[in-house]
Design a protein around this motif. Structure first.
Motif, mmCIF file in Angstrom:
data_model
loop_
_atom_site.group_PDB
_atom_site.id
_atom_site.type_symbol
_atom_site.label_atom_id
_atom_site.label_comp_id
_atom_site.label_asym_id
_atom_site.label_seq_id
_atom_site.Cartn_x
_atom_site.Cartn_y
_atom_site.Cartn_z
ATOM 1 N N THR A 74 0.922 -1.414 -0.075
ATOM 2 C CA THR A 74 0.018 -0.131 0.076
ATOM 3 C C THR A 74 0.784 1.269 -0.032
ATOM 4 O O THR A 74 0.599 2.032 -0.805
ATOM 5 C CB THR A 74 -1.145 0.011 1.390
ATOM 6 N N LEU A 75 1.798 1.239 1.007
ATOM 7 C CA LEU A 75 2.897 2.365 0.788
ATOM 8 C C LEU A 75 3.574 2.486 -0.386
ATOM 9 O O LEU A 75 3.695 3.680 -0.975
ATOM 10 C CB LEU A 75 4.087 2.400 1.940
ATOM 11 N N ILE A 76 3.990 1.526 -0.948
ATOM 12 C CA ILE A 76 4.732 1.490 -2.270
ATOM 13 C C ILE A 76 3.567 2.012 -3.306
ATOM 14 O O ILE A 76 4.144 3.190 -4.183
ATOM 15 C CB ILE A 76 5.195 0.202 -2.929
ATOM 16 N N LYS A 77 2.569 1.727 -3.502
ATOM 17 C CA LYS A 77 1.452 2.149 -4.432
ATOM 18 C C LYS A 77 1.165 3.507 -4.136
ATOM 19 O O LYS A 77 1.043 4.286 -5.154
ATOM 20 C CB LYS A 77 0.033 1.519 -4.501
ATOM 21 N N ALA A 78 1.102 4.112 -2.895
ATOM 22 C CA ALA A 78 0.883 5.452 -2.761
ATOM 23 C C ALA A 78 2.102 6.394 -3.059
ATOM 24 O O ALA A 78 1.946 7.514 -3.571
ATOM 25 C CB ALA A 78 0.768 5.603 -1.149
ATOM 26 N N ARG A 79 3.276 6.039 -2.916
ATOM 27 C CA ARG A 79 4.487 6.715 -3.371
ATOM 28 C C ARG A 79 4.554 6.595 -4.685
ATOM 29 O O ARG A 79 4.816 7.941 -5.331
ATOM 30 C CB ARG A 79 5.835 5.983 -2.898
ATOM 31 N N ARG A 80 3.960 5.925 -5.736
ATOM 32 C CA ARG A 80 4.209 5.800 -7.012
ATOM 33 C C ARG A 80 2.699 6.526 -7.353
ATOM 34 O O ARG A 80 2.762 7.000 -8.614
ATOM 35 C CB ARG A 80 3.771 4.457 -7.610
ATOM 36 N N GLY A 81 1.914 7.057 -6.430
ATOM 37 C CA GLY A 81 0.764 7.771 -7.126
ATOM 38 C C GLY A 81 -0.393 6.920 -7.767
ATOM 39 O O GLY A 81 -1.388 7.469 -8.331
ATOM 40 N N LYS A 82 -0.319 5.805 -7.457
ATOM 41 C CA LYS A 82 -1.547 5.136 -8.026
ATOM 42 C C LYS A 82 -2.542 4.744 -6.953
ATOM 43 O O LYS A 82 -2.781 4.574 -5.750
ATOM 44 C CB LYS A 82 -1.020 3.636 -8.587
#
Length: 82
Positions: A74-82
Protein backbone atom coordinates in the motif's frame (compact mmCIF):
# COMPACT_ATOMS: atom_id res chain seq x y z
CA UNK A 1 -28.39 -84.04 56.31
CA UNK A 2 -27.55 -80.58 57.60
CA UNK A 3 -24.09 -80.92 56.07
CA UNK A 4 -25.57 -81.42 52.61
CA UNK A 5 -27.81 -78.37 53.00
CA UNK A 6 -24.88 -76.23 54.13
CA UNK A 7 -22.75 -77.50 51.24
CA UNK A 8 -25.60 -76.79 48.82
CA UNK A 9 -26.09 -73.27 50.18
CA UNK A 10 -22.35 -72.54 49.88
CA UNK A 11 -21.50 -74.35 46.65
CA UNK A 12 -24.53 -73.33 44.58
CA UNK A 13 -23.79 -69.55 44.74
CA UNK A 14 -20.13 -70.28 43.99
CA UNK A 15 -21.18 -72.27 40.93
CA UNK A 16 -23.49 -69.45 39.79
CA UNK A 17 -20.68 -66.93 40.32
CA UNK A 18 -18.25 -69.05 38.32
CA UNK A 19 -20.76 -69.33 35.47
CA UNK A 20 -21.32 -65.57 35.51
CA UNK A 21 -17.58 -64.75 35.52
CA UNK A 22 -16.68 -67.18 32.75
CA UNK A 23 -17.90 -65.02 29.79
CA UNK A 24 -16.12 -61.98 31.22
CA UNK A 25 -12.87 -63.88 31.51
CA UNK A 26 -13.31 -65.14 27.95
CA UNK A 27 -13.53 -61.54 26.71
CA UNK A 28 -10.46 -60.27 28.53
CA UNK A 29 -7.98 -60.81 25.67
CA UNK A 30 -10.20 -58.83 23.28
CA UNK A 31 -10.64 -56.10 25.86
CA UNK A 32 -6.88 -55.94 26.37
CA UNK A 33 -6.29 -55.60 22.60
CA UNK A 34 -8.94 -52.89 22.42
CA UNK A 35 -7.31 -51.03 25.31
CA UNK A 36 -3.92 -51.20 23.59
CA UNK A 37 -5.44 -49.94 20.35
CA UNK A 38 -7.10 -47.06 22.18
CA UNK A 39 -3.81 -46.14 23.86
CA UNK A 40 -2.10 -46.16 20.46
CA UNK A 41 -4.79 -43.90 19.01
CA UNK A 42 -4.48 -41.58 21.98
CA UNK A 43 -0.73 -41.29 21.38
CA UNK A 44 -1.37 -40.57 17.70
CA UNK A 45 -3.96 -37.94 18.60
CA UNK A 46 -1.52 -36.24 20.97
CA UNK A 47 1.15 -36.21 18.27
CA UNK A 48 -1.32 -34.77 15.78
CA UNK A 49 -2.38 -32.16 18.32
CA UNK A 50 1.19 -30.97 18.75
CA UNK A 51 1.64 -30.83 14.97
CA UNK A 52 -1.62 -28.89 14.66
CA UNK A 53 -0.47 -26.42 17.30
CA UNK A 54 2.80 -25.94 15.43
CA UNK A 55 0.92 -25.38 12.17
CA UNK A 56 -1.37 -22.90 13.90
CA UNK A 57 1.65 -21.00 15.14
CA UNK A 58 3.21 -20.96 11.69
CA UNK A 59 -0.08 -19.79 10.16
CA UNK A 60 -0.25 -16.93 12.65
CA UNK A 61 3.31 -15.95 11.76
CA UNK A 62 2.49 -16.04 8.06
CA UNK A 63 -0.62 -13.95 8.68
CA UNK A 64 1.51 -11.31 10.39
CA UNK A 65 3.99 -11.34 7.50
CA UNK A 66 1.11 -11.02 5.03
CA UNK A 67 -0.25 -8.02 6.90
CA UNK A 68 3.16 -6.33 6.87
CA UNK A 69 3.59 -7.11 3.18
CA UNK A 70 0.17 -5.67 2.37
CA UNK A 71 0.99 -2.50 4.30
CA UNK A 72 4.27 -2.13 2.43
CA UNK A 73 2.51 -2.69 -0.87
CA UNK A 74 0.00 0.00 0.00
CA UNK A 75 2.84 2.40 0.83
CA UNK A 76 4.63 1.59 -2.42
CA UNK A 77 1.45 2.19 -4.43
CA UNK A 78 0.88 5.45 -2.57
CA UNK A 79 4.42 6.64 -3.38
CA UNK A 80 3.93 5.85 -7.05
CA UNK A 81 0.73 7.83 -7.06
CA UNK A 82 -1.58 5.02 -7.92
Amino acid sequence: MVTWIVLGVVLFPLLVLALAVRPVLARLPRLRRAAVALQRRQAEAEAMRSVAEELQSRAEGLQERLTVTQERLTLIKARRGK
